[in-house]
Structures are given as structure tokens and as C-alpha cells.
Scaffold this motif. Sequence first.
Motif, PDB file in Angstrom:
ATOM      1  N   ARG A 143      -3.433   1.629  -3.744  1.00 18.04           N
ATOM      2  CA  ARG A 143      -4.339   2.075  -2.672  1.00 18.04           C
ATOM      3  C   ARG A 143      -4.514   0.972  -1.638  1.00 18.04           C
ATOM      4  O   ARG A 143      -4.437   1.201  -0.439  1.00 18.04           O
ATOM      5  CB  ARG A 143      -5.689   2.434  -3.294  1.00 18.04           C
ATOM      6  CG  ARG A 143      -6.719   2.936  -2.314  1.00 18.04           C
ATOM      7  CD  ARG A 143      -8.059   3.162  -2.963  1.00 18.04           C
ATOM      8  NE  ARG A 143      -7.991   4.213  -3.972  1.00 18.04           N
ATOM      9  CZ  ARG A 143      -8.930   4.430  -4.884  1.00 18.04           C
ATOM     10  NH1 ARG A 143     -10.002   3.659  -4.926  1.00 18.04           N
ATOM     11  NH2 ARG A 143      -8.803   5.396  -5.753  1.00 18.04           N
ATOM     12  N   GLU A 144      -4.782  -0.254  -2.117  1.00 19.36           N
ATOM     13  CA  GLU A 144      -4.989  -1.398  -1.234  1.00 19.36           C
ATOM     14  C   GLU A 144      -4.890  -2.682  -2.027  1.00 19.36           C
ATOM     15  O   GLU A 144      -4.839  -2.667  -3.259  1.00 19.36           O
ATOM     16  CB  GLU A 144      -6.349  -1.319  -0.535  1.00 19.36           C
ATOM     17  CG  GLU A 144      -7.526  -1.495  -1.471  1.00 19.36           C
ATOM     18  CD  GLU A 144      -8.874  -1.501  -0.768  1.00 19.36           C
ATOM     19  OE1 GLU A 144      -8.965  -2.067   0.342  1.00 19.36           O
ATOM     20  OE2 GLU A 144      -9.827  -0.945  -1.319  1.00 19.36           O
ATOM     21  N   GLU A 165     -10.269   4.564  -9.601  1.00 13.30           N
ATOM     22  CA  GLU A 165      -9.720   3.274  -9.204  1.00 13.30           C
ATOM     23  C   GLU A 165      -9.528   2.387 -10.418  1.00 13.30           C
ATOM     24  O   GLU A 165     -10.385   2.321 -11.297  1.00 13.30           O
ATOM     25  CB  GLU A 165     -10.643   2.572  -8.209  1.00 13.30           C
ATOM     26  CG  GLU A 165     -10.122   1.208  -7.779  1.00 13.30           C
ATOM     27  CD  GLU A 165     -11.075   0.473  -6.849  1.00 13.30           C
ATOM     28  OE1 GLU A 165     -12.270   0.382  -7.172  1.00 13.30           O
ATOM     29  OE2 GLU A 165     -10.598  -0.016  -5.803  1.00 13.30           O
ATOM     30  N   GLU A 180       0.838  -1.202   0.000  1.00 12.68           N
ATOM     31  CA  GLU A 180       0.000   0.000   0.000  1.00 12.68           C
ATOM     32  C   GLU A 180       0.868   1.246   0.000  1.00 12.68           C
ATOM     33  O   GLU A 180       1.789   1.384   0.782  1.00 12.68           O
ATOM     34  CB  GLU A 180      -0.939  -0.018   1.197  1.00 12.68           C
ATOM     35  CG  GLU A 180      -1.958  -1.143   1.099  1.00 12.68           C
ATOM     36  CD  GLU A 180      -2.701  -1.417   2.404  1.00 12.68           C
ATOM     37  OE1 GLU A 180      -2.375  -0.809   3.443  1.00 12.68           O
ATOM     38  OE2 GLU A 180      -3.608  -2.273   2.370  1.00 12.68           O
ATOM     39  N   GLY A 228      -0.035   5.404 -11.326  1.00 12.13           N
ATOM     40  CA  GLY A 228      -0.852   5.514 -10.121  1.00 12.13           C
ATOM     41  C   GLY A 228      -0.105   5.090  -8.881  1.00 12.13           C
ATOM     42  O   GLY A 228       1.118   4.928  -8.884  1.00 12.13           O
ATOM     43  N   THR A 229      -0.882   4.888  -7.822  1.00 11.01           N
ATOM     44  CA  THR A 229      -0.368   4.471  -6.525  1.00 11.01           C
ATOM     45  C   THR A 229      -1.219   3.319  -6.009  1.00 11.01           C
ATOM     46  O   THR A 229      -2.442   3.331  -6.176  1.00 11.01           O
ATOM     47  CB  THR A 229      -0.456   5.635  -5.508  1.00 11.01           C
ATOM     48  OG1 THR A 229       0.243   6.755  -6.045  1.00 11.01           O
ATOM     49  CG2 THR A 229       0.149   5.262  -4.171  1.00 11.01           C
ATOM     50  N   SER A 246      -5.486  -2.501  -6.076  1.00  8.71           N
ATOM     51  CA  SER A 246      -6.378  -1.379  -6.325  1.00  8.71           C
ATOM     52  C   SER A 246      -5.493  -0.156  -6.460  1.00  8.71           C
ATOM     53  O   SER A 246      -4.824   0.241  -5.508  1.00  8.71           O
ATOM     54  CB  SER A 246      -7.365  -1.204  -5.169  1.00  8.71           C
ATOM     55  OG  SER A 246      -8.067   0.011  -5.311  1.00  8.71           O
ATOM     56  N   LEU A 247      -5.466   0.421  -7.666  1.00 17.39           N
ATOM     57  CA  LEU A 247      -4.619   1.582  -7.931  1.00 17.39           C
ATOM     58  C   LEU A 247      -5.430   2.855  -7.870  1.00 17.39           C
ATOM     59  O   LEU A 247      -6.541   2.913  -8.396  1.00 17.39           O
ATOM     60  CB  LEU A 247      -3.978   1.481  -9.317  1.00 17.39           C
ATOM     61  CG  LEU A 247      -3.116   0.265  -9.615  1.00 17.39           C
ATOM     62  CD1 LEU A 247      -2.539   0.380 -11.020  1.00 17.39           C
ATOM     63  CD2 LEU A 247      -2.018   0.090  -8.592  1.00 17.39           C
ATOM     64  N   ASP A 248      -4.867   3.878  -7.240  1.00 16.37           N
ATOM     65  CA  ASP A 248      -5.437   5.219  -7.273  1.00 16.37           C
ATOM     66  C   ASP A 248      -4.831   5.903  -8.485  1.00 16.37           C
ATOM     67  O   ASP A 248      -3.626   6.100  -8.559  1.00 16.37           O
ATOM     68  CB  ASP A 248      -5.098   5.979  -5.998  1.00 16.37           C
ATOM     69  CG  ASP A 248      -5.716   7.363  -5.955  1.00 16.37           C
ATOM     70  OD1 ASP A 248      -6.205   7.843  -6.999  1.00 16.37           O
ATOM     71  OD2 ASP A 248      -5.704   7.974  -4.882  1.00 16.37           O
ATOM     72  N   ARG A 249      -5.676   6.245  -9.442  1.00 13.53           N
ATOM     73  CA  ARG A 249      -5.222   6.887 -10.669  1.00 13.53           C
ATOM     74  C   ARG A 249      -5.886   8.250 -10.743  1.00 13.53           C
ATOM     75  O   ARG A 249      -6.927   8.396 -11.360  1.00 13.53           O
ATOM     76  CB  ARG A 249      -5.560   6.036 -11.883  1.00 13.53           C
ATOM     77  CG  ARG A 249      -4.949   4.631 -11.728  1.00 13.53           C
ATOM     78  CD  ARG A 249      -4.898   3.864 -13.001  1.00 13.53           C
ATOM     79  NE  ARG A 249      -3.978   4.537 -13.899  1.00 13.53           N
ATOM     80  CZ  ARG A 249      -4.161   4.586 -15.202  1.00 13.53           C
ATOM     81  NH1 ARG A 249      -5.199   4.031 -15.764  1.00 13.53           N
ATOM     82  NH2 ARG A 249      -3.288   5.203 -15.968  1.00 13.53           N
ATOM     83  N   ASP A 250      -5.313   9.219 -10.034  1.00 14.05           N
ATOM     84  CA  ASP A 250      -5.868  10.574  -9.976  1.00 14.05           C
ATOM     85  C   ASP A 250      -7.319  10.559  -9.521  1.00 14.05           C
ATOM     86  O   ASP A 250      -8.181  11.185 -10.124  1.00 14.05           O
ATOM     87  CB  ASP A 250      -5.729  11.289 -11.322  1.00 14.05           C
ATOM     88  CG  ASP A 250      -4.280  11.535 -11.694  1.00 14.05           C
ATOM     89  OD1 ASP A 250      -3.480  11.794 -10.772  1.00 14.05           O
ATOM     90  OD2 ASP A 250      -3.947  11.459 -12.891  1.00 14.05           O
ATOM     91  N   GLY A 251      -7.594   9.821  -8.456  1.00 14.50           N
ATOM     92  CA  GLY A 251      -8.928   9.770  -7.881  1.00 14.50           C
ATOM     93  C   GLY A 251      -9.798   8.651  -8.410  1.00 14.50           C
ATOM     94  O   GLY A 251     -10.808   8.318  -7.812  1.00 14.50           O
TER      95      GLY A 251
END
Length: 189
Positions: free
Chosen positions: A120-121, A139, A104, A117-118, A132-137
Motif C-alpha cells: 500500500r505504502e 493492514e 507501491e 497482499g499488496t 504497509s501491506l493491504d491484506r484484503d482491507g
Amino acid sequence: MEVVVGRVAKAHGIRGELAVDVRTDSPDERFAEGAVLTGKSRNGGTTRLTVAAARWHSGRLLLRFEEVPDRTAAERQRGLLLLAEAGELPPIDDPDEFYDHELEGLRAELTDGTVVGTVREIVHSPGGELLSLDRDGAEALVPFVREIVPEVDIDGGRVVLDPPEGLLDDGGETAGAPDDAAGPDEPAR
């Protein structure tokens, strides 16, 4: 930092036992009699829980906590996430396995270095784990398999992705990616 080691699925019987979905490779250690866990409810509230007893029944772990004396109290625990301190987790010897909390927050990038992205979980689904990637808000869900995630560099703070065409919805960074791509909705490999 605390990590999820289980989730209360439902009450079991009349003595306050709880059926738990286990999310740890060492349940005998995590849920040993006397172990103290943090219970986190859906609304974000937390409570300390002390394991009074643990037993396996039909492939599912049944727990009894000192703070949950009967079926009525057990019913109120449904959906509760069970957390343990990350520092108390044993080291992993397999270089291809990771704790969720280690992944994470890692930067997700393509094999050419493009950041997409980053993390997320980690989503644990019946079909396997997903990042689960955060891609500028928004998913994006990526299957956590070696063919798509060939490299995990914890020290470097990144995971490298080699996604098939169309997996990521990224506005054109990946050739042929549809604008509405989505995947299914938990540790790793």
C-alpha cells in the motif's frame, strides 16, 4: 505521478520560513531556489509552491516559498506534504534502494509463491522503513529489511517475503500467526 519529497513540520521565525522533514536523498536538487512543488493538505487540497530560499538550520531544512509571505501564512502550512514529479527524480544506482512509488502497488508474496497482499505504502519510522501491506482491507506492517524482504522484483511486480513466525495475521497461511498481529507504523532499505 507525484511522490512525497518532504513534509512541513512547523513554521519557523517570523518571515514565513517552514521547517521541513526531508524525504528525498537529493534535497539540494529537489528544494533548489525556483523549484516548483505541489503542496498537498490533509483534506486532499493541493497548491503549487515555488521555492524562494532554502537553508539548513540545526539539522533541519528551512524553506521559504514565494506563496507564503509571513508567519501567519506559514502556520497554515503545518502538515503539508511536499510532492515532486516522479519523472524528475534522478535514477538510483544502488540495486538495493528504491523510490517509494516504485514499491507501491507491488504484489507481496511468500517465498513459496503464496500471495499475501499488496504494498500500500512505505512507512518511514524512526526505527526504519516498513512496508504497509493491504491484506484484503486489513493492514499489515512488515519491516523492510533484507532478512524479511529478501527479493524486490520491480519488473516482475512483486516483493518476496520471508517473515518470521507470527509477523503476518493471515488466518493460518503462515504457521503460528496470531489473529491480532500488528507492527509499528516510511524509502527503502
